[in-house]
Scaffold this motif. Structure first.
Motif, PDB file in Angstrom:
ATOM      1  N   PRO A  61       0.848  -1.003  -0.152  1.00 31.48           N
ATOM      2  CA  PRO A  61       0.030  -0.003   0.095  1.00 31.48           C
ATOM      3  C   PRO A  61       0.913   0.995   0.039  1.00 31.48           C
ATOM      4  O   PRO A  61       1.733   1.363   0.508  1.00 31.48           O
ATOM      5  N   GLY A  62       0.498   2.387  -0.742  1.00 29.34           N
ATOM      6  CA  GLY A  62       1.247   3.342  -0.770  1.00 29.34           C
ATOM      7  C   GLY A  62       2.305   3.581  -1.816  1.00 29.34           C
ATOM      8  O   GLY A  62       2.968   4.569  -2.113  1.00 29.34           O
ATOM      9  N   GLU A 151      -5.605  -4.923 -10.130  1.00 26.17           N
ATOM     10  CA  GLU A 151      -4.957  -4.324  -9.132  1.00 26.17           C
ATOM     11  C   GLU A 151      -5.278  -4.855  -7.803  1.00 26.17           C
ATOM     12  O   GLU A 151      -6.221  -4.737  -7.254  1.00 26.17           O
TER      13      GLU A 151
HETATM   14  P1  GDP Z   1      -1.186   2.761  -3.716  1.00 22.22           P
HETATM   15  O1  GDP Z   1      -1.635   2.599  -2.328  1.00 22.22           O
HETATM   16  O2  GDP Z   1      -0.032   1.763  -4.119  1.00 22.22           O
HETATM   17  O3  GDP Z   1      -2.070   2.555  -4.901  1.00 22.22           O
HETATM   18  O4  GDP Z   1      -0.537   3.944  -3.777  1.00 22.22           O
HETATM   19  P2  GDP Z   1      -1.180   5.542  -4.569  1.00 22.22           P
HETATM   20  O5  GDP Z   1      -1.091   5.277  -6.180  1.00 22.22           O
HETATM   21  O6  GDP Z   1      -2.370   6.011  -3.870  1.00 22.22           O
HETATM   22  O7  GDP Z   1       0.091   6.425  -4.240  1.00 22.22           O
HETATM   23  C1  GDP Z   1       0.274   6.493  -2.762  1.00 22.22           C
HETATM   24  C2  GDP Z   1       0.984   8.155  -2.536  1.00 22.22           C
HETATM   25  O8  GDP Z   1       2.191   8.264  -3.309  1.00 22.22           O
HETATM   26  C3  GDP Z   1       0.101   9.325  -3.015  1.00 22.22           C
HETATM   27  O9  GDP Z   1      -0.256  10.297  -2.383  1.00 22.22           O
HETATM   28  C4  GDP Z   1       0.666   9.543  -4.534  1.00 22.22           C
HETATM   29  O10 GDP Z   1       0.429  10.898  -5.000  1.00 22.22           O
HETATM   30  C5  GDP Z   1       2.077   9.378  -4.310  1.00 22.22           C
HETATM   31  N1  GDP Z   1       3.117   8.904  -5.197  1.00 22.22           N
HETATM   32  C6  GDP Z   1       2.627   8.102  -6.453  1.00 22.22           C
HETATM   33  N2  GDP Z   1       3.664   8.018  -7.282  1.00 22.22           N
HETATM   34  C7  GDP Z   1       4.631   8.908  -6.838  1.00 22.22           C
HETATM   35  C8  GDP Z   1       6.086   9.120  -7.234  1.00 22.22           C
HETATM   36  O11 GDP Z   1       6.382   8.773  -8.442  1.00 22.22           O
HETATM   37  N3  GDP Z   1       6.777   9.919  -6.548  1.00 22.22           N
HETATM   38  C9  GDP Z   1       6.124  10.511  -5.498  1.00 22.22           C
HETATM   39  N4  GDP Z   1       7.209  11.106  -4.666  1.00 22.22           N
HETATM   40  N5  GDP Z   1       5.104  10.189  -4.878  1.00 22.22           N
HETATM   41  C10 GDP Z   1       4.105   9.476  -5.645  1.00 22.22           C
END
Ligand code: GDP
Length: 327
Positions: A61-62, A151
């Motif tokens: 996550p994240g 996903e």
């Molecule tokens: P998930 O939980 O894997 O689906 O992750 P998310 O797509 O929700 O992203 C989690 C956080 O990381 C969000 O606040 C995004 O904006 C941030 N984020 C995503 N990609 C990047 C990146 O390439 N660089 C940075 N610094 N932050 C990112």
């Protein structure tokens, strides 16, 4: 409206094949509910569900899965492809909808009829989410999607299982999350076809990149076997998305060349058959419960008069007799 008549099913299937999002939504709900009508629907749709490329996306996550999915959808859409997104949460006891719906930041595509987005959480109607996710992916395929993105929310065993049912499994890592180690623990190295080191704008991205390269290098690989490429990305800025798409396309070509695509799809079908058979068995055992068979055996086991293995044997032979009667 209840779907009692075959005519309703035929028109629903027809609408789904036209890509009508409401029809697809209905069908996925039937899957989640383990609706008995699925048998007929599945038979009607099976001949059409062989085209879509199924891409699994997993990672902690994240790590940036939603952001990346969003960008991948954008890229595939601009190539004129129709996309289905299935966000799956195998470890959540809650139903899908709002919880996952919020998580999947897909507003960009909310009004695009060429994109269908759905989340699923564990409901266990047929006994397992991976089977339900599979069936939902099949429905999306039959509804004319070219790409189905599967996903998952995390990197536990269940998530790995779901992601590994894809044609191509993409595993995402990010710096500073101890991800490489966790990935190894979850058995992800075995199922990953493409690695993405996201958040390459952050400190430590190079270290993560080299860690994972090192681990891939350690794995034994026969000649001609696929070596998972590692792609750096900054999904939040849309950077590296072409690289991810290129790696997925390369893997797909490799699958085709080596007859692997067929093998994977057969493996997927086997998982699906197994899931359905287990669901049927579970339902039959549930019937026996009302039949007093299980409580009687349970009382004997609890009293130490019978061992649980022998009790299970008797339960199963009861099933055989029951189906003899039915048949
Ligand atoms: P998930 O939980 O894997 O689906 O992750 P998310 O797509 O929700 O992203 C989690 C956080 O990381 C969000 O606040 C995004 O904006 C941030 N984020 C995503 N990609 C990047 C990146 O390439 N660089 C940075 N610094 N932050 C990112």
């Amino acid at each position: 409206m209840s779907l009692r008549r075959s005519r309703d099913i035929t028109s629903l299937v027809g609408a789904a094949r036209e890509g009508d999002p409401r029809a697809v939504a209905r069908l996925v709900t039937l899957v989640e509910d383990g609706d008995p009508l699925l048998r007929e629907i599945s038979a009607a749709l099976a001949p059409y569900a062989v085209r879509a490329q199924v891409i699994g996306l997993t990672g902690s996550p994240g790590v940036g899965k939603s952001t990346t999915t969003n960008e991948l959808v954008r890229a595939y859409r601009s190539a004129g492809l129709r996309v289905g997104v299935l966000a799956v949460d195998p470890s959540s006891p809650f139903t899908g909808g709002a919880i996952l719906g919020d998580r999947v930041r897909m507003q960009d595509h909310a009004t695009d009829p060429g994109v269908y987005i759905r989340s699923m959480a564990n409901r266990g109607a047929l006994g397992g989410l991976s089977e339900a996710a599979l069936q939902a992916a099949l429905l999306m395929d039959a509804s004319g999607r070219d790409i189905v993105l599967l996903e998952t929310v995390g990197v536990g065993q269940a998530e790995v299982e779901v992601a590994s049912l894809a044609d191509t499994t993409v595993v995402m890592l990010a710096p500073g999350m101890g991800d490489a180690i966790q990935a190894v623990k979850a058995g992800i190295l075995e199922v990953a076809d493409v690695f993405v080191v996201n958040k390459a704008d952050r400190d430590g991205a190079d270290a993560t990149y080299h860690d994972i390269q090192g681990m891939i290098g350690l794995g034994e690989r026969e000649a001609g076997q696929w070596r998972p490429p590692v792609v750096k990305a900054v999904a939040a800025r849309g950077e590296g998305i072409d690289g991810i798409i290129g790696a997925i396309a390369k893997h797909r070509a490799w699958l085709d060349e080596h007859g692997e695509l067929q093998r994977r799809r057969e493996r997927r079908a086997a998982a699906e058959i197994e899931g359905i058979a287990l669901g049927v068995l579970r339902a039959r055992i549930g019937t026996l419960r009302h039949d007093e068979a299980l409580p009687t055996l349970a009382a004997e086991v609890a009293a130490g008069e019978l061992d649980p293995f022998a009790a299970a044997d008797r339960l199963l032979s009861g099933l055989d007799h029951a189906s003899d009667r039915d048949g």
